[in-house]
Design an enzyme around this catalytic site. Structure first.
Site, PDB file in Angstrom:
ATOM      1  N   HIS A 181      23.118 -23.378  -7.390  1.00 50.85           N
ATOM      2  CA  HIS A 181      23.589 -21.910  -7.438  1.00 50.85           C
ATOM      3  C   HIS A 181      22.516 -21.264  -8.432  1.00 50.85           C
ATOM      4  O   HIS A 181      22.179 -22.009  -9.156  1.00 50.85           O
ATOM      5  CB  HIS A 181      25.037 -21.632  -7.873  1.00 50.85           C
ATOM      6  CG  HIS A 181      25.280 -20.139  -7.482  1.00 50.85           C
ATOM      7  ND1 HIS A 181      25.208 -19.343  -8.390  1.00 50.85           N
ATOM      8  CD2 HIS A 181      25.848 -19.962  -6.478  1.00 50.85           C
ATOM      9  CE1 HIS A 181      25.887 -18.144  -7.920  1.00 50.85           C
ATOM     10  NE2 HIS A 181      26.185 -18.517  -6.851  1.00 50.85           N
ATOM     11  N   ASP A 233      30.328 -22.704  -0.379  1.00 52.83           N
ATOM     12  CA  ASP A 233      30.031 -23.051   0.829  1.00 52.83           C
ATOM     13  C   ASP A 233      30.434 -24.372   1.271  1.00 52.83           C
ATOM     14  O   ASP A 233      30.642 -24.685   2.405  1.00 52.83           O
ATOM     15  CB  ASP A 233      28.539 -23.007   1.328  1.00 52.83           C
ATOM     16  CG  ASP A 233      28.524 -21.272   1.299  1.00 52.83           C
ATOM     17  OD1 ASP A 233      29.243 -20.500   1.749  1.00 52.83           O
ATOM     18  OD2 ASP A 233      27.303 -20.824   0.732  1.00 52.83           O
TER      19      ASP A 233
HETATM   20  N1  COA Z   1      19.527 -29.790  -2.899  1.00 46.14           N
HETATM   21  C1  COA Z   1      18.618 -30.367  -3.485  1.00 46.14           C
HETATM   22  N2  COA Z   1      18.051 -29.895  -4.842  1.00 46.14           N
HETATM   23  C2  COA Z   1      18.428 -28.840  -5.276  1.00 46.14           C
HETATM   24  C3  COA Z   1      19.556 -27.775  -4.519  1.00 46.14           C
HETATM   25  C4  COA Z   1      19.959 -28.586  -3.145  1.00 46.14           C
HETATM   26  N3  COA Z   1      20.946 -27.921  -2.749  1.00 46.14           N
HETATM   27  N4  COA Z   1      19.641 -26.617  -5.365  1.00 46.14           N
HETATM   28  C5  COA Z   1      18.719 -26.785  -6.267  1.00 46.14           C
HETATM   29  N5  COA Z   1      18.024 -27.821  -6.227  1.00 46.14           N
HETATM   30  C6  COA Z   1      16.932 -28.323  -7.223  1.00 46.14           C
HETATM   31  C7  COA Z   1      15.631 -27.760  -6.567  1.00 46.14           C
HETATM   32  O1  COA Z   1      14.955 -28.661  -5.925  1.00 46.14           O
HETATM   33  C8  COA Z   1      14.871 -27.466  -8.012  1.00 46.14           C
HETATM   34  O2  COA Z   1      14.309 -28.732  -8.317  1.00 46.14           O
HETATM   35  P1  COA Z   1      12.961 -28.988  -9.235  1.00 46.14           P
HETATM   36  O3  COA Z   1      13.170 -28.143 -10.482  1.00 46.14           O
HETATM   37  O4  COA Z   1      12.799 -30.391  -9.493  1.00 46.14           O
HETATM   38  O5  COA Z   1      12.164 -28.478  -8.017  1.00 46.14           O
HETATM   39  C9  COA Z   1      16.028 -27.036  -8.708  1.00 46.14           C
HETATM   40  O6  COA Z   1      17.305 -27.653  -8.204  1.00 46.14           O
HETATM   41  C10 COA Z   1      16.270 -25.525  -9.086  1.00 46.14           C
HETATM   42  O7  COA Z   1      16.368 -24.876  -7.664  1.00 46.14           O
HETATM   43  P2  COA Z   1      15.876 -23.674  -6.935  1.00 46.14           P
HETATM   44  O8  COA Z   1      15.782 -23.706  -5.647  1.00 46.14           O
HETATM   45  O9  COA Z   1      14.689 -23.253  -7.669  1.00 46.14           O
HETATM   46  O10 COA Z   1      17.073 -22.833  -7.518  1.00 46.14           O
HETATM   47  P3  COA Z   1      17.256 -21.248  -7.104  1.00 46.14           P
HETATM   48  O11 COA Z   1      18.119 -20.604  -7.946  1.00 46.14           O
HETATM   49  O12 COA Z   1      16.100 -20.499  -6.680  1.00 46.14           O
HETATM   50  O13 COA Z   1      18.062 -21.276  -5.704  1.00 46.14           O
HETATM   51  C11 COA Z   1      20.064 -21.669  -4.172  1.00 46.14           C
HETATM   52  C12 COA Z   1      19.594 -21.221  -5.496  1.00 46.14           C
HETATM   53  C13 COA Z   1      21.477 -21.781  -4.105  1.00 46.14           C
HETATM   54  C14 COA Z   1      19.207 -21.034  -3.012  1.00 46.14           C
HETATM   55  C15 COA Z   1      19.573 -23.331  -4.173  1.00 46.14           C
HETATM   56  O14 COA Z   1      20.527 -24.152  -4.846  1.00 46.14           O
HETATM   57  C16 COA Z   1      19.684 -23.772  -2.694  1.00 46.14           C
HETATM   58  O15 COA Z   1      18.885 -23.433  -1.847  1.00 46.14           O
HETATM   59  N6  COA Z   1      20.972 -24.539  -2.486  1.00 46.14           N
HETATM   60  C17 COA Z   1      21.225 -24.784  -0.848  1.00 46.14           C
HETATM   61  C18 COA Z   1      21.481 -23.441  -0.128  1.00 46.14           C
HETATM   62  C19 COA Z   1      23.176 -22.987  -0.513  1.00 46.14           C
HETATM   63  O16 COA Z   1      24.146 -23.817  -0.400  1.00 46.14           O
HETATM   64  N7  COA Z   1      23.146 -21.744  -0.592  1.00 46.14           N
HETATM   65  C20 COA Z   1      24.614 -21.269  -0.999  1.00 46.14           C
HETATM   66  C21 COA Z   1      24.385 -20.547  -2.235  1.00 46.14           C
HETATM   67  S1  COA Z   1      25.946 -20.128  -2.859  1.00 46.14           S
END
Ligand code: COA
Length: 388
Positions: free
Chosen positions: A273, A324
């Site tokens: 998140h 979710d």
């Molecule tokens: N699975 C694996 N790794 C994850 C992850 C996941 N669901 N969510 C975050 N990470 C890791 C990223 O790879 C990143 O690692 P790194 O620093 O080694 O590259 C780190 O955690 C930060 O993630 P990031 O994508 O930059 O965070 P964000 O704040 O931009 O994105 C989300 C937040 C929610 C979009 C992201 O966690 C995600 O894509 N989750 C899956 C989709 C989801 O469940 N969405 C519903 C949100 S309520």
């Protein structure tokens, strides 16, 4: 088309103030809800969401989000009476939903239905607080009817008209399946609507506020919110979680599946998140009701898989499930088709969007951020005959 980046571009650190993804940017004030990452808490108008989920119906929470206070008995009766009286959609709107290609995603259907609803409203440009509140209740009342109609049409079944003697949650089951399930199942569904109702400046709410900030109308802002919610990084994740669990199929294989996914640096849906870094405050409540569903259907498979996936992700990456993750299997166990999970999220989040749309409209300034330009330096337009 290849992206052109000026090779001579040198970022000037003192000028570069890019907040990719607007991370950490506070762009306005709001009194609708507060997400507190430090304490893993979420409050709607001051009330912890888990207390609302256990003690209030979705209708009470909708009233709270729109009006700022929980309703008393007579206020709730009046509000529910109005909502129940507005559930029908026009024949034209029904036929628009029916005419959509069968393969179109239900999020596209509800987006189209809401857009059509705007076309039907002669007061579309009237954005007084009273009219917007009235439109918010119309959206709350009519969106479930559109989603359920699409549900039936996609299965080649006849539309079931809304029943005004039922609550929003009961009526949705009635319109999809022709019957209302056990109260435990209705409660689990109602809780999911409360938990999904509002979440501060998330991507879809922010989108709807941007649209509102141009003095556009509530239907356009809601349509845009639906578009943003559809993406798998936002609301679409609840569908992806269930596709993933079905792909894993066997709970004894879940641990290894997660180890492999992490080794391949896959983004695992339903985890992580932007704001919460040590757990999503809504998850314990939704997990509890997903467990209620597993007990109700007498099948622990999805919850066993849930626990294995969560354990490995937390141990290896310290990344926690978001709402979710439990909502996906909970809806599946309620019997809904997977591609209707995000439209159900819309039925809930329309309340939060409307609350924010009204808040934005009441104290508006157009939302217009800046970008750091990294394209070609300024150049002259050559005549067509001289261009290579
Ligand atoms: N699975 C694996 N790794 C994850 C992850 C996941 N669901 N969510 C975050 N990470 C890791 C990223 O790879 C990143 O690692 P790194 O620093 O080694 O590259 C780190 O955690 C930060 O993630 P990031 O994508 O930059 O965070 P964000 O704040 O931009 O994105 C989300 C937040 C929610 C979009 C992201 O966690 C995600 O894509 N989750 C899956 C989709 C989801 O469940 N969405 C519903 C949100 S309520």
């Amino acid at each position: 088309m290849a992206e052109y980046i000026n090779p001579d571009y040198v970022p000037e650190p003192e000028k570069m103030n890019v907040k990719k993804g607007l991370e950490g940017v506070v762009m306005d004030t709001s009194s609708v809800s507060k997400v507190n990452a430090e304490t893993n808490s979420l409050v709607y108008r001051g009330y912890p969401v888990q207390d609302l989920a256990e003690n209030c119906t979705f209708e009470e929470v909708a009233y709270l989000l729109y009006n700022g206070e929980l309703p008393n008995k007579s206020q709730l009766e009046e509000f529910s009476k109005k909502e129940r009286s507005l559930r029908d959609i026009t024949k034209d709107n029904l036929s628009v939903i029916k005419a959509l290609p069968k393969k179109c995603h239900p999020m596209d259907s509800v987006r189209t239905g809401v857009s059509f609803l705007g076309c039907e409203d002669e007061r579309i440009w009237d954005a007084t607080p009273e009219t917007n509140l009235d439109k918010a209740v119309r959206l709350l009342a009519k969106i479930p009817t559109m989603v359920a109609a699409d549900y039936r049409f996609k299965k080649g079944l006849d539309f079931i008209a809304p029943n005004p003697s039922l609550s929003i949650a009961e009526n949705f089951f009635h319109m999809c399946f022709g019957k209302v399930p056990d109260t435990k199942i209705v409660k689990a569904f109602d809780v999911s609507l409360v938990l999904y109702a509002e979440h501060s400046f998330n991507a879809s709410t922010f989108t709807s506020r941007v649209v509102t900030s141009t003095q556009s109308d509530i239907y356009s802002a809601t349509t845009a919110g639906i578009g943003a919610l559809k993406g798998p990084l936002h609301g679409g994740a609840n569908e992806m979680v269930m596709h993933m669990m079905i792909e894993i199929a066997d709970p004894t294989k879940a641990e290894q599946w997660m180890i492999d996914a992490l080794a391949q640096k896959k983004k695992v849906m339903g985890f992580g998140h932007r704001v919460y870094k040590s757990g999503d405050s809504r998850v314990p409540t939704m997990k509890k009701y997903a467990q209620v569903m597993a007990d109700a259907i007498g099948d622990q498979k999805w919850m066993q898989m849930y626990n294995s996936l969560e354990k490995v992700m937390v141990e290896k990456k310290k990344i926690y499930p978001n709402l979710d993750f439990p909502a996906g299997p909970a809806y599946y166990m309620m019997g809904f088709e997977i591609d209707f999970f995000t439209p159900i999220f819309v039925m809930a989040r329309t309340t939060g969007w409307s609350a924010h749309i009204m808040e934005q409209a009441a104290n508006n300034r157009i939302i217009r951020p800046l970008s750091e330009y990294i394209g070609s330096p300024q150049r002259k337009v050559a005549p067509l005959s001289e261009r290579k």
